[in-house]
Design an enzyme around this catalytic site. Sequence first.
Site, PDB file in Angstrom:
ATOM      1  N   HIS A 104       0.894  -1.335  -0.073  1.00  0.00           N
ATOM      2  CA  HIS A 104       0.131   0.099  -0.135  1.00  0.00           C
ATOM      3  C   HIS A 104       0.818   1.238  -0.038  1.00  0.00           C
ATOM      4  O   HIS A 104       1.827   1.300   0.549  1.00  0.00           O
ATOM      5  CB  HIS A 104      -0.889  -0.044   1.236  1.00  0.00           C
ATOM      6  CG  HIS A 104      -1.942   1.104   1.132  1.00  0.00           C
ATOM      7  ND1 HIS A 104      -1.625   2.369   1.550  1.00  0.00           N
ATOM      8  CD2 HIS A 104      -3.039   1.100   0.550  1.00  0.00           C
ATOM      9  CE1 HIS A 104      -2.873   3.247   1.284  1.00  0.00           C
ATOM     10  NE2 HIS A 104      -3.789   2.263   0.901  1.00  0.00           N
ATOM     11  N   GLU A 177      -3.558   2.505  -7.547  1.00  0.00           N
ATOM     12  CA  GLU A 177      -4.130   3.429  -6.942  1.00  0.00           C
ATOM     13  C   GLU A 177      -3.190   4.935  -7.032  1.00  0.00           C
ATOM     14  O   GLU A 177      -2.096   4.686  -6.354  1.00  0.00           O
ATOM     15  CB  GLU A 177      -3.965   3.298  -5.130  1.00  0.00           C
ATOM     16  CG  GLU A 177      -4.693   2.057  -4.764  1.00  0.00           C
ATOM     17  CD  GLU A 177      -5.240   2.003  -3.164  1.00  0.00           C
ATOM     18  OE1 GLU A 177      -6.539   2.145  -2.888  1.00  0.00           O
ATOM     19  OE2 GLU A 177      -4.017   1.940  -2.639  1.00  0.00           O
TER      20      GLU A 177
HETATM   21  P1  PGA Z   1      -9.199   6.421   0.159  1.00  0.00           P
HETATM   22  O1  PGA Z   1      -8.125   5.308   0.465  1.00  0.00           O
HETATM   23  O2  PGA Z   1     -10.507   5.610  -0.463  1.00  0.00           O
HETATM   24  O3  PGA Z   1      -9.358   6.960   1.619  1.00  0.00           O
HETATM   25  O4  PGA Z   1      -8.833   7.451  -0.760  1.00  0.00           O
HETATM   26  C1  PGA Z   1      -7.869   4.284  -0.457  1.00  0.00           C
HETATM   27  C2  PGA Z   1      -6.696   3.492  -0.117  1.00  0.00           C
HETATM   28  O5  PGA Z   1      -5.750   4.036   0.531  1.00  0.00           O
HETATM   29  O6  PGA Z   1      -6.506   2.130  -0.345  1.00  0.00           O
END
Ligand code: PGA
Length: 257
Positions: A104, A177
């Site tokens: 992550h 992401e």
């Molecule tokens: P968020 O986080 O939906 O708060 O933007 C997504 C993530 O970090 O997986």
Amino acid sequence: MEIKFFGMTHIIANWKDYLTPAESVKLFTRLVVWEKTHPWPKNISVTVAPSALALGVLTEKFKRTKTRISFALQDIGWAEGAYTGALSARDARALGVRTVLVGHSERRQYFGEDEKMICKKTAAALAGGLRVILCVGETKDERQSGRAVAVVRGQIESILKDSVVVAHLNRLLIAYEPRWAIGTGIPIESSEAEVMHAKIAGQVSERAAVLYGGSVTPQNVAGFIAREHTAGVLVGSASTKFTGLTGIIARAARVRV
Ligand code: PGA
């Protein structure tokens, strides 16, 4: 070729360190009650990744509860034994947990995880029988300077160097992401995400599912999962609220029926 990973849409709720174990139990209790009157289609899977402490409490408390929500770890080590503070695939399996997030962006940014460590964790988790959600994504600077595709490609390339990973691509999900979209309330356009997802799918010969993460809400989730190469979403902040997570499941159910 089945692009949508056997037709499944994955909703992964990353509760990060937002909720205490008691708050996690409270929210999960409301979710399983809601589920009884709002069952979602079979082709949608819902997974919650609470903090490791909350995970221990939740798996024990709800072990006899009938629910289609499964659990995931937010992170994992690459070995078991003398690794203070770490968790292993064996720990996950002991709790009946089959999924783990790896790499992550918050682990990369705040805990110094590099490609080598992420590769070791991914390989160990896959070898230990788990399903891995590998997170990748570029920074704002990298996108603005036109390097987003190269950065993401490099992150995936580095884990594909490991033969264990290549042998278990069917248990790998890749969550794209963009770092600048996480926790900012400003997601990427779903059309732009789809361009990246198609490239990622091509890189893994469509053998691993691709998810989107970063400021997903009930309002925008449908736009993402309606896309051809987007097999689900990884949701942070919105998933820690009852209306946020149930809203996302309900919207996804309308797209995927
Ligand atoms: P968020 O986080 O939906 O708060 O933007 C997504 C993530 O970090 O997986």
